[in-house]
Design an enzyme around this catalytic site. Structure first.
Site, PDB file in Angstrom:
ATOM      1  N   GLY A 320      48.527   3.887  63.952  1.00 14.58           N
ATOM      2  CA  GLY A 320      48.523   3.486  62.554  1.00 14.58           C
ATOM      3  C   GLY A 320      47.203   2.835  62.204  1.00 14.58           C
ATOM      4  N   GLU A 321      47.217   1.919  61.264  1.00 14.15           N
ATOM      5  CA  GLU A 321      46.028   1.210  60.776  1.00 14.15           C
ATOM      6  C   GLU A 321      45.070   2.107  60.004  1.00 14.15           C
ATOM      7  OE1 GLU A 321      43.929  -0.830  63.895  1.00 14.15           O
ATOM      8  OE2 GLU A 321      45.752  -1.750  64.709  1.00 14.15           O
ATOM      9  N   GLY A 322      45.305   3.428  60.004  1.00 19.63           N
ATOM     10  CA  GLY A 322      44.342   4.365  59.448  1.00 19.63           C
ATOM     11  C   GLY A 322      43.464   4.986  60.512  1.00 19.63           C
TER      12      GLY A 322
END
Length: 357
Positions: A320-322
């Protein structure tokens, strides 16, 4: 500058597709570059998409790629659906804000910058990230709504306002990242509800949960879906019932980016779940998104299939987080460079194949 955000944050004007003439011009230019036609595969299609988004051929190099990480806690995490405790969310918000997280490192490689937004972290965070905060932690969706109706509208409006602010400041490529312990649970609920998928076929391992946690997560998603199925045709009610403030803000962000004709690289399950809902609110928005990667979450593949998006990378990422989207940004930059910097046969004085002009 953007037009003022409408009083009703759920209302979007018709979303126009990327410019077809620019896309066709990019396809024609690619055919005449000093290489066999189609020899760069999907990189050529990516360049055509970027040209269409920019309405220009050759496309321009991206000058301000921007990652916005939407953070929020979820009450469902108390059901033991994650390998980490909820307090990690606030700790990771501080880590990302300090610039020492995984997405920060990858963003530096991709020449992108990172912004963190606290939408529903169950702790006090720095005022620099909490301007749009809706509440502390979203509700436990297996037995209660994630948000109130007003909170849902506020989160959607915040996402739209953040997209406007970033685009007005010069962002020409956006990424929506996520940070929140337990957030793959509501994301899976949204995907499975919208695609009519049974929980056992949609539930993944998230942060690396064991079999017992997987069973708890599956049960929680099953219970949440009993509450979301009756509102599946109402995107706002769906976010209120089974989403969260971070997911609602991402939904508004992605839809508004399309409204503003700005391309977005989708990340993993959470941002793609928000994209599914955004497409419900702003039909046609999907034409402005590209899938950065395919995560290991089963429901991510289900969501990508529904959106008709083929991921650029297959790296078994699940952070996640980008991070997966940011890892793909160099491919977009390469697609632009190919169309704008490689000579045509005519410019280079290179003979074309026999029989061609």
């Amino acid at each position: 500058m953007s037009e003022p955000t409408p009083a009703d944050p759920t209302r979007f004007d018709p979303i126009p597709p990327p410019d077809r003439e620019a896309r066709d011009a990019a396809r024609e230019r690619g055919r005449r570059l000093v290489k066999p036609a189609g020899s760069l595969g999907r990189l050529e299609l990516l360049g055509e998409w970027i040209a269409g988004c920019q309405g220009a051929c050759p496309p321009r190099a991206f000058e301000r790629a921007r990652v916005v990480v939407f953070a929020g806690d979820h009450g469902i995490a108390r059901a033991g659906v994650s390998a980490y405790p909820s307090e990690v969310t606030a700790q990771m918000v501080a880590t990302l804000t300090s610039g020492v997280g995984a997405v920060n490192a990858l963003a530096r490689v991709a020449d992108a910058s990172v912004r963190v937004v606290d939408m529903a972290v169950d702790a006090d965070t720095d005022p620099s990230v909490s301007e749009h905060k809706v509440r502390r932690g979203s509700g436990s969706i297996d037995r209660e709504d994630a948000l109130t109706h007003d909170e849902t509208l506020a989160a959607l409006a915040a996402g739209r306002a953040i997209a406007d602010a970033e685009i007005d400041a010069g962002a020409d490529l956006l990424v929506a990242g996520d940070m929140g312990i337990g957030d793959t649970t509501p994301a899976t609920v949204l995907v499975a509800t919208l695609t009519d998928t049974e929980p056992v076929a949609a539930v993944g391992r998230g942060t690396g949960i064991d079999d017992n946690a997987w069973m708890r997560k599956t049960s929680a998603i099953r219970d949440a879906m009993r509450r979301t199925r009756p509102v599946v045709r109402d995107a706002v009610a769906l976010l209120r019932t089974g989403g969260g403030a971070d997911l609602a803000a991402m939904t508004g962000f992605l839809a508004q980016a399309a409204q503003r004709r700005t391309p977005v690289v989708l990340d993993g399950l959470v941002s793609t779940a928000a994209a599914l809902v955004a497409e419900e609110l702003a039909y046609g928005a999907r034409a402005w998104w590209v899938a950065g990667h395919r995560s290991t979450e089963p429901s991510h593949t289900i969501a990508l299939a529904r959106l008709g998006l083929e991921p650029l990378l297959e790296l078994d990422m699940r952070l996640g987080e980008g991070t997966g989207a940011v890892a793909a940004i160099p491919l977009l930059r390469g697609a632009v460079a190919t169309l704008s910097e490689v000579a045509t046969f005519e410019e280079a004085g290179v003979s074309t194949r026999t029989g061609e002009d």
